[in-house]
Design an enzyme around this catalytic site. Structure first.
Site, PDB file in Angstrom:
ATOM      1  CB  VAL A  45      -5.027  -4.489   0.754  1.00 26.36           C
ATOM      2  CG1 VAL A  45      -4.168  -3.885  -0.356  1.00 26.36           C
ATOM      3  CG2 VAL A  45      -6.036  -3.466   1.264  1.00 26.36           C
ATOM      4  CB  VAL A  66       9.111   3.116  12.195  1.00 21.81           C
ATOM      5  CG1 VAL A  66       9.294   3.638  10.788  1.00 21.81           C
ATOM      6  CG2 VAL A  66       8.435   1.735  12.201  1.00 21.81           C
ATOM      7  CE1 TYR A  85      -1.725  -5.786  10.866  1.00 21.68           C
ATOM      8  CE2 TYR A  85      -4.097  -6.147  10.721  1.00 21.68           C
ATOM      9  CZ  TYR A  85      -2.944  -5.594  10.217  1.00 21.68           C
ATOM     10  OH  TYR A  85      -2.994  -4.843   9.073  1.00 21.68           O
ATOM     11  CB  CYS A  86      -7.475  -7.262  16.206  1.00 17.85           C
ATOM     12  SG  CYS A  86      -7.964  -8.314  14.826  1.00 17.85           S
ATOM     13  CB  THR A 100      -0.002  -6.297   0.702  1.00 21.76           C
ATOM     14  OG1 THR A 100      -0.491  -6.745   1.972  1.00 21.76           O
ATOM     15  CG2 THR A 100      -0.779  -5.081   0.226  1.00 21.76           C
ATOM     16  CB  ALA A 142      -0.130   1.542  -4.111  1.00 21.52           C
ATOM     17  CB  ILE A 195      -0.940   0.006   1.224  1.00 25.99           C
ATOM     18  CG1 ILE A 195      -1.945  -1.151   1.133  1.00 25.99           C
ATOM     19  CG2 ILE A 195      -1.683   1.337   1.325  1.00 25.99           C
ATOM     20  CD1 ILE A 195      -2.825  -1.292   2.361  1.00 25.99           C
ATOM     21  N   GLY A 196       1.959   1.228   0.753  1.00 23.41           N
ATOM     22  CA  GLY A 196       2.805   2.406   0.850  1.00 23.41           C
ATOM     23  C   GLY A 196       3.339   2.860  -0.494  1.00 23.41           C
ATOM     24  CE  LYS A 221      -2.903  -2.284  11.257  1.00 26.37           C
ATOM     25  NZ  LYS A 221      -1.995  -1.248  10.706  1.00 26.37           N
TER      26      LYS A 221
END
Length: 262
Positions: free
Chosen positions: A190, A67, A155-156, A192, A21, A18-19, A159
């Site tokens: 998505v 990061v 992960y959830c 990826t 794109a 995504i990054g 987010k």
């Protein structure tokens, strides 16, 4: 409401998926220059070669950074300040990984680093160096921030945290103080490498069943990038935007908890 034309952008996790794109779509839309931050030298150099081949020289720079390390994250902003001429400034926090067993690293990249980057942009760099009326921070969450899945609880969790962060920092008092919009994107499925990864998940046999509850279309990263351009133009600070099933992005309003009593 806003445009990316003539702006300068810093995007974490910008070397793929995504990054990357988003990087290409921003340049197509007239962005002046982009600083691509990624932990992978190989991916970063490859992405930069693609950009030069398509858009020419001096449109992007690559900065290798982890990061999760504050000093390296701070260094990406300093590098951007000295390399690019600021006309207006935008920050996109997109870096992400999946992995449930080594959950500390998943939280470090997907949540802690985003909080760190958001605060650096909001409190230090955007108010000081933006030349336009306002700055903009876009954090990439997920529809996993609205759902909870057994295969990926950490992960959830990350987010969900980003959605709460975006709503809080998008409040009226924060905007009056810093003049920076904070918008949160929540993509559906998505296509990826991250979405295809099964190692490190709980109950991998449930993957297809749980993903099947999210829709029927796995979007290309380019579709998310297209939706992002529209969200930049019309997204109010604190707003949450879902893009799924190859449809236009739409705003989501989380109801007050008292309205959800059963």
């Amino acid at each position: 409401m806003d445009s990316v034309a003539g702006k300068v952008v810093l995007i974490t996790g910008g070397a793929g998926g995504i990054g990357l794109a988003v990087v290409k779509k921003l340049l197509q839309s007239g962005t002046k220059g982009i600083s691509i931050v990624d932990i992978s030298d190989e991916s970063g150099r490859r992405a930069l070669d693609e950009i030069v081949a398509t858009f020419g020289e001096n449109k992007a720079i690559f900065i290798r950074a982890d990061v999760t390390k504050k000093t390296e994250l701070e260094g990406t902003w300093y590098y951007l300040l000295f390399i690019l001429l600021f006309v207006g400034t935008r920050g996109f926090n997109n870096a992400g990984i999946s992995g449930e067993i080594e959950w500390q690293q998943t939280l470090a990249v997907n949540l802690v680093a985003v909080v760190e980057g958001t605060y650096l942009a909001l409190q230090t760099y955007l108010p000081k160096y933006k030349s336009g009326e306002e700055g903009l921070i876009v954090n990439m969450a997920s529809i996993c921030g609205f759902h909870s899945f057994q295969i990926s609880p950490i992960y959830c969790t990350a987010k969900h945290g980003l959605i709460g962060l975006g709503k809080a920092l998008g409040g009226e008092e924060f905007y009056k103080k810093y003049k920076v919009r904070v918008v949160t994107m929540c993509p559906g499925m998505v296509r990826t490498p991250l979405s295809e990864k099964t190692e490190g998940l709980f109950f991998p046999d449930l993957l297809q069943k749980e993903i099947g509850t999210l829709g029927t279309i796995i979007q290309a990263p380019e579709r998310v990038a297209e939706g992002l351009i529209e969200v930049i133009k019309k997204g109010k600070t604190g707003s949450l935007w879902v893009i799924e099933d190859d449809q236009p992005a739409y705003e989501v309003v989380v109801p007050h908890y008292r309205t959800m009593k059963v």
